[in-house]
Design a protein around this motif. Structure first.
Motif, short mmCIF file in Angstrom:
data_model
loop_
_atom_site.label_atom_id
_atom_site.label_comp_id
_atom_site.label_asym_id
_atom_site.label_seq_id
_atom_site.Cartn_x
_atom_site.Cartn_y
_atom_site.Cartn_z
N VAL A 196 0.85 -1.20 0.00
CA VAL A 196 0.00 0.00 0.00
C VAL A 196 0.88 1.24 0.00
CG1 VAL A 196 -1.63 1.35 1.34
CG2 VAL A 196 -1.91 -1.09 1.20
N GLN A 197 1.92 1.22 0.84
CA GLN A 197 2.78 2.40 0.94
C GLN A 197 3.54 2.63 -0.35
OE1 GLN A 197 2.71 4.76 3.17
NE2 GLN A 197 1.05 3.62 4.13
N ILE A 198 3.99 1.54 -1.01
CA ILE A 198 4.69 1.73 -2.29
C ILE A 198 3.77 2.45 -3.26
CG2 ILE A 198 5.72 0.57 -4.27
CD1 ILE A 198 6.66 -1.62 -2.48
N VAL A 199 2.53 1.99 -3.33
CA VAL A 199 1.59 2.60 -4.28
C VAL A 199 1.32 4.05 -3.91
CG1 VAL A 199 -0.78 2.56 -5.11
CG2 VAL A 199 0.50 0.46 -4.99
N THR A 200 1.04 4.33 -2.63
CA THR A 200 0.70 5.72 -2.29
C THR A 200 1.91 6.63 -2.46
OG1 THR A 200 0.90 4.94 -0.04
CG2 THR A 200 -1.28 5.55 -0.76
N LEU A 201 3.11 6.12 -2.18
CA LEU A 201 4.29 6.99 -2.31
C LEU A 201 4.56 7.31 -3.78
CD1 LEU A 201 6.76 5.45 0.27
CD2 LEU A 201 5.45 7.53 0.48
N LEU A 202 4.27 6.37 -4.66
CA LEU A 202 4.67 6.57 -6.06
C LEU A 202 3.58 7.12 -6.95
CD1 LEU A 202 7.04 3.61 -6.87
CD2 LEU A 202 7.58 5.99 -6.55
N THR A 203 2.33 7.16 -6.47
CA THR A 203 1.30 7.68 -7.37
C THR A 203 1.01 9.16 -7.09
OG1 THR A 203 -0.32 6.71 -5.91
CG2 THR A 203 0.10 5.56 -7.96
N GLY A 204 1.65 9.72 -6.07
CA GLY A 204 1.46 11.15 -5.81
C GLY A 204 2.35 11.97 -6.73
N ASP A 205 2.16 13.31 -6.66
CA ASP A 205 3.02 14.19 -7.47
C ASP A 205 4.22 14.56 -6.64
OD1 ASP A 205 1.37 14.31 -9.67
OD2 ASP A 205 0.07 15.77 -8.68
N GLN A 206 5.28 13.85 -6.82
CA GLN A 206 6.48 14.13 -6.05
C GLN A 206 7.65 14.10 -7.00
OE1 GLN A 206 8.01 14.48 -3.03
NE2 GLN A 206 6.16 15.02 -1.92
N GLU A 207 8.65 14.87 -6.66
CA GLU A 207 9.83 14.80 -7.47
C GLU A 207 10.48 13.45 -7.29
OE1 GLU A 207 13.85 17.24 -8.05
OE2 GLU A 207 12.26 18.18 -6.89
N PHE A 208 11.11 12.95 -8.35
CA PHE A 208 11.57 11.58 -8.27
C PHE A 208 12.65 11.37 -7.23
CE2 PHE A 208 13.82 7.78 -9.57
CZ PHE A 208 12.74 6.93 -9.59
N ASP A 209 13.47 12.38 -6.98
CA ASP A 209 14.60 12.16 -6.08
C ASP A 209 14.26 12.41 -4.62
OD1 ASP A 209 16.34 11.20 -7.84
OD2 ASP A 209 17.18 13.13 -8.40
N SER A 210 13.02 12.74 -4.30
CA SER A 210 12.72 13.03 -2.91
C SER A 210 12.79 11.74 -2.09
CB SER A 210 11.34 13.64 -2.78
OG SER A 210 10.37 12.66 -3.02
N ALA A 211 13.01 11.94 -0.78
CA ALA A 211 13.12 10.77 0.10
C ALA A 211 11.84 9.95 0.05
CB ALA A 211 13.39 11.24 1.52
N LYS A 212 10.72 10.62 -0.23
CA LYS A 212 9.43 9.95 -0.23
C LYS A 212 9.37 8.88 -1.33
CE LYS A 212 4.71 11.37 -0.29
NZ LYS A 212 3.79 12.45 -0.54
N THR A 213 9.75 9.27 -2.56
CA THR A 213 9.68 8.29 -3.64
C THR A 213 10.76 7.23 -3.48
OG1 THR A 213 10.89 9.86 -4.95
CG2 THR A 213 8.57 9.66 -5.42
N LEU A 214 11.94 7.67 -2.98
CA LEU A 214 13.02 6.70 -2.83
C LEU A 214 12.64 5.65 -1.78
CD1 LEU A 214 16.14 8.97 -3.07
CD2 LEU A 214 15.21 7.43 -4.77
N ALA A 215 11.86 6.08 -0.77
CA ALA A 215 11.44 5.13 0.26
C ALA A 215 10.66 3.99 -0.36
CB ALA A 215 10.58 5.85 1.30
N ALA A 216 9.88 4.30 -1.41
CA ALA A 216 9.11 3.24 -2.07
C ALA A 216 10.03 2.17 -2.62
CB ALA A 216 8.27 3.84 -3.19
N PHE A 217 11.18 2.61 -3.16
CA PHE A 217 12.11 1.62 -3.72
C PHE A 217 12.77 0.80 -2.62
CE2 PHE A 217 11.48 4.28 -7.33
CZ PHE A 217 11.52 3.39 -8.38
N ALA A 218 13.02 1.45 -1.47
CA ALA A 218 13.58 0.70 -0.35
C ALA A 218 12.58 -0.36 0.12
CB ALA A 218 13.94 1.64 0.79
N LEU A 219 11.30 0.03 0.17
CA LEU A 219 10.27 -0.94 0.54
C LEU A 219 10.20 -2.05 -0.50
CD1 LEU A 219 7.40 1.40 1.76
CD2 LEU A 219 8.81 -0.10 3.14
N GLY A 220 10.32 -1.66 -1.78
CA GLY A 220 10.32 -2.65 -2.85
C GLY A 220 11.46 -3.63 -2.69
N LEU A 221 12.63 -3.12 -2.30
CA LEU A 221 13.77 -4.01 -2.08
C LEU A 221 13.47 -5.02 -0.98
CD1 LEU A 221 16.75 -4.67 -2.65
CD2 LEU A 221 17.38 -3.03 -0.91
#
Lengths: 426, 462
Positions: B412-437
């Protein structure tokens, strides 16, 4: 002697309990099956009962006068005039004529709220298609607003839902109903339009086209690549570490959560290769990677089922190994491979999560025309509508689900048919 | 020229080459006394010419299209960077976007810095030149390949071996794609995760108990700085998966046992496909069902019992997920149960055991490794399941073990972090990739263990 009689008695005493346990076990098995079947039944009944209403929408019969002066146009071929004309005026005039009792701003607004916001554009299309109508009158069925639609349907079924209706609107609808000027008609919008913020205007055609484009890419890439990989692994690959590693990878990829493929698509296809976002192209690429393991695994099973005697006979006649595969093994295993491909496509058609990652959740009104247009797909449309607060979208969502499920059922039946009809048993 | 047009032209050339090759081979064979004097069939000579014509040109095209954009970007931006406008990576991306938009005519040229305008002009020029160069190169490569392929046609040329060698290479490349996909997944999640762990220490991520990824978008904004402790997500995922397994394992296992051991042939052929329908239903449909039907039902039920049930309870999402997994477990368990040799059952029955005793004390223990493998695979599927939880579970990261509460999951968090309007390099979007890992690693371990167990088991009775 005494001892064995004692044993016999003990066994007999325990028998009753053992048979009871046996019966309990049997019944718990039956209960499990029933529970599973019940789940299927409840799911289908629930979706159908929620969604069948959306295939018909409420329409109101109005006497429309195409008044050129009210529209402010004199030439029907002037694009600019058409674009600036106030098409809702036609509806407002017709509604006021029908219900002169509406007085004051508030009531007028409620009156205009009977018909859909976008209904004026339907009139525009009607007029452009038939320019002779200008300055004449005709009776037209106008699509009603979603709140009216919800109310009218619930009113017909005897359990009115009047939460978002005013007293006046309810009266008007009763009057219309007595005149026979309000009715449920087959909802064309559902099958011809793209997404919309207005539930009564929203349709699934845009999403269906998006799904079609995405699946076309997925099939064109994953079927040849999957079959080629299966042929290599079954027929040519030497038994070595590399081959083992490939096999481990394929088996594992088949079980990787689909959302991970979305992350791959976002990081590699979009951010690295700059494939356009939200387009069927990138969706198709991601789904290709996702369905490949399925297709490879089923294709390998199909190749395996071709008996070795066929290969040996062909080799004995002097065919090369490639000729054996291309002329004999591949045609014989094709039905099995096609079955696998259809099942893979059905999986891809129902997939949502990875497409959310690559921007296919955007709100897109236009029907996509090609592989690089922004698009959405059917399951994502379902997800978007399920998230919408309007009550009428519940019905729409269920209808979209019914369409999606019927596509899936057709695909799976085709797969079963191919397997039954064309697959040879050796 | 458009890449697609170029592609079609190359394919056309290659088809032309095929017929040329065939004609040439036949012409060569005629004076010698028929095609039996050639080493290979004429179609192999023809295929060889067609492959020579198409393959190198298409490979060149693919590589070119992949690397064209980054190279042009870096060339264009080197001038802008020299102009001293760029201070950080964010600036770089902004400037790059601006240059692209001006070049495409989306952004007006007025009021832009001259460096940026020059860069936009440069970009357009580079693009035109690059396309021209690609067209010329690809076409000449294609024609050269065609000529070479045709010239190689000799009666003693081993065309079949040559074509088959190329074909083998292509087949192998397709098989290797599986490795590249895994590699692609690893690269994409690992690199972004490393970025993320630079700003958020890995220990905080794995052991922190507070998750609120809202970070300030501007530096001067008032707002939380975000905390990335993922423990509530892990427990939430586990809670929902546990509920799902609690539903799916007994039902799936018992139906498999019933179908394999008790049911008549007819029941089996009817019931088994019906249960498998559950596996074919898209997860988004389950999500809708869970959110609109099951969750309100459980809530009302709980209220009538005097319990306080959240409207996005873990119980609703978990039980629907369990229903989804039932056919998965039942078909895997069915496979392993039917693989247990009949002689084992016969032995047990001959000793006087009832049918259920045979199943419980002989068949199931013998099939246990396979069943455990199946359950592990099902668990990995439950952990990675996305749509049901996105639609029916909540967003609030509560650290609780109460299934009536709202919890959130990794997916759920991966989806919510990545479907918002955020710059790609922000900690928020990067967190999604850490969760993905994390998700990838956990499911990978589960899958490898499960597949190995199942394979071992299968070998035992084969």
């Amino acid at each position: 002697m005494n001892n064995s009689a004692e044993n016999l008695r003990r066994i007999q005493k325990s028998l009753k309990k053992r048979y009871f346990v046996e019966r309990c076990f049997l019944w718990s098995g039956r209960a499990a099956i029933t529970l599973g079947l019940l789940a299927v039944l409840v799911l289908f009944v629930d979706i159908t009962s929620k969604g069948y209403g959306a295939f018909r929408s409420t329409e109101i019969l109005l006497d429309i006068h195409y008044d050129a002066d009210a529209l402010g146009i004199d030439n029907l071929h002037d694009e600019k005039q058409l674009a600036f004309a106030d098409w809702d005026v036609l509806l407002k005039n017709a509604l006021r004529e029908q219900f002169p009792d509406a007085s004051g701003r508030k009531e007028r607004k409620q009156l205009y709220g009977l018909v859909s916001n976008g209904a004026g554009f339907d009139l525009k299309e009607r007029l452009i298609a038939n320019p002779k109508l200008l300055n004449t009158s005709e009776k037209v069925w106008i699509i009603a607003d979603d709140d009216i639609d919800t109310y009218y349907k619930s009113w017909l079924s005897g359990d009115p839902y009047a939460e978002r209706m005013s007293e006046k609107q309810i009266q008007w609808i009763e009057v219309l109903d007595e005149q026979g000027a309000i009715a449920l008609k087959f909802s064309k919008n559902l099958f011809t339009r793209g997404d919309s913020r207005e539930p009564e205007q929203a349709g699934i055609w845009g999403a269906v086209m998006g799904s079609l484009f995405t699946l076309a890419i997925t099939f064109c890439l994953s079927f040849p690549i999957g079959v080629a990989a299966a042929i290599y692994l079954e027929e040519f690959a030497p038994r070595n570490r590399l081959t083992d590693f490939i096999e481990v990878n394929i088996n594992n990829l088949a079980a990787v959560p689909s959302i991970i493929f979305g992350l791959l698509g976002l990081a590699i296809f979009i951010n690295f290769f700059h494939v356009p976002r939200s387009a069927p192209l990138v969706g198709g690429l991601v789904l290709t990677l996702m369905t490949l393991p399925t297709i490879i695994i089923t294709s390998r099973a199909a190749i395996k089922s071709v008996p070795p005697s066929i290969r040996e006979a062909a080799l004995g006649m002097g065919a090369s190994r490639h000729q054996v595969v291309m002329h004999h093994v591949l045609p014989l295993s094709m039905p099995g491979m096609l079955t696998g491909a259809i099942i893979g496509m059905a999986q891809a058609l129902g997939e949502t999560a990875p497409l959310l990652m690559i921007g296919m959740v955007a709100f897109i009104v236009d029907i996509p025309q090609g592989f690089t247009d922004p698009a959405t797909v059917l399951p994502v449309q379902i997800f978007l509508w399920a998230d919408s607060p309007e009550r009428a979208f519940v019905e729409k969502t269920s209808a979209a689900i019914m369409v999606l499920l019927s596509f899936l059922i057709v695909m799976n039946m085709t797969a079963v048919w191919i397997r039954k009809r064309l697959e040879r048993r050796w | 020229m458009q890449a697609s047009t170029l592609f079609i032209i190359i394919i056309g050339l290659s088809i032309f080459g095929y017929f040329m090759g065939q004609g040439r081979a036949l012409a060569l064979a005629k004076p010698l006394g028929g095609i039996r004097k050639l080493h290979s069939l004429p179609s192999y000579y023809a295929a060889q010419a067609a492959l020579f014509c198409a393959l190198p040109a298409i490979v060149l095209m693919g590589l070119w299209l992949i690397f064209e954009q980054p190279i042009i970007d870096s060339l264009v931006m080197s001038r802008v960077e020299a102009g001293g406008l760029i201070e950080s990576k964010a600036d770089y991306n902004l400037a790059l976007n601006r240059v692209h938009n001006i070049a495409a005519g989306v952004l007006s040229r007025e009021g832009q810095q001259s460096v940026v305008l020059a860069a936009a002009d440069n970009l357009n020029a580079f693009r035109t030149n690059a396309r021209l160069a690609l067209t010329l190169l690809a076409l000449s490569l294609s024609v050269a390949g065609l000529v070479l392929g045709l010239r190689r046609i000799r009666p003693d040329f081993r065309a079949r071996a040559s074509v088959e060698w190329i074909m083998s290479g292509l087949l192998m490349a397709c098989a290797l794609l599986a490795i590249f996909t895994t590699l692609g997944i690893l690269l994409s999640v690992v690199f972004e995760s490393i970025h993320f762990f630079r700003s958020v220490p890995i220990s905080e991520f794995i052991f922190g108990t507070s998750w609120s990824p809202q970070t300030a978008i501007r530096a001067d904004q008032v707002g939380s700085s975000g905390s990335f402790g993922a423990v509530p997500l892990f427990t939430g995922t586990l809670l929902i998966s546990a509920v799902a397994m609690f539903v799916a394992v007994p039902v799936g296992l018992m139906s498999a046992i019933y179908l394999a051991e008790y049911a008549s042939r007819r029941t089996r052929t009817l019931v088994k496909p019906t249960l498998e329908i559950l596996a074919g239903i898209p997860t988004v449909v389950y999500g809708f069902f869970a959110a609109l039907t099951v969750a309100p039902f459980i809530r009302n039920l709980g209220e009538s019992l005097g319990l306080d049930v959240s409207s996005e309870s873990a119980l609703a999402a978990g039980s629907v997920m369990g229903v989804m997994i039932i056919p998965f477990i039942s078909s895997l368990a069915d496979d392993v149960i039917t693989a247990v040799p009949q002689s084992m059952r016969d032995g047990s029955l001959a000793l006087g055991a009832t049918k259920s005793e045979t199943i419980r004390k002989v068949v199931v223990p013998a099939a246990l490794p396979g069943i455990v493998g199946g359950v592990l695979l099902a668990l990995s599927r439950a952990i990675g399941e996305t749509m049901i939880v996105v639609m029916a579970a909540g967003m609030a990261a509560n650290l609780t073990a109460n299934p009536l509460d709202t919890v959130t999951t990794v997916t759920v968090q991966i989806v919510t972090l990545l479907t918002g309007d955020q710059e790609f390099d922000s900690a928020k979007t990067l967190a999604a990739f850490a969760l993905g890992l994390m998700l990838f690693v956990v499911t990978l371990c589960l899958n490898i263990v499960a597949l190995r167990v199942v394979k071992k088991y299968r070998e035992q009775y084969e």
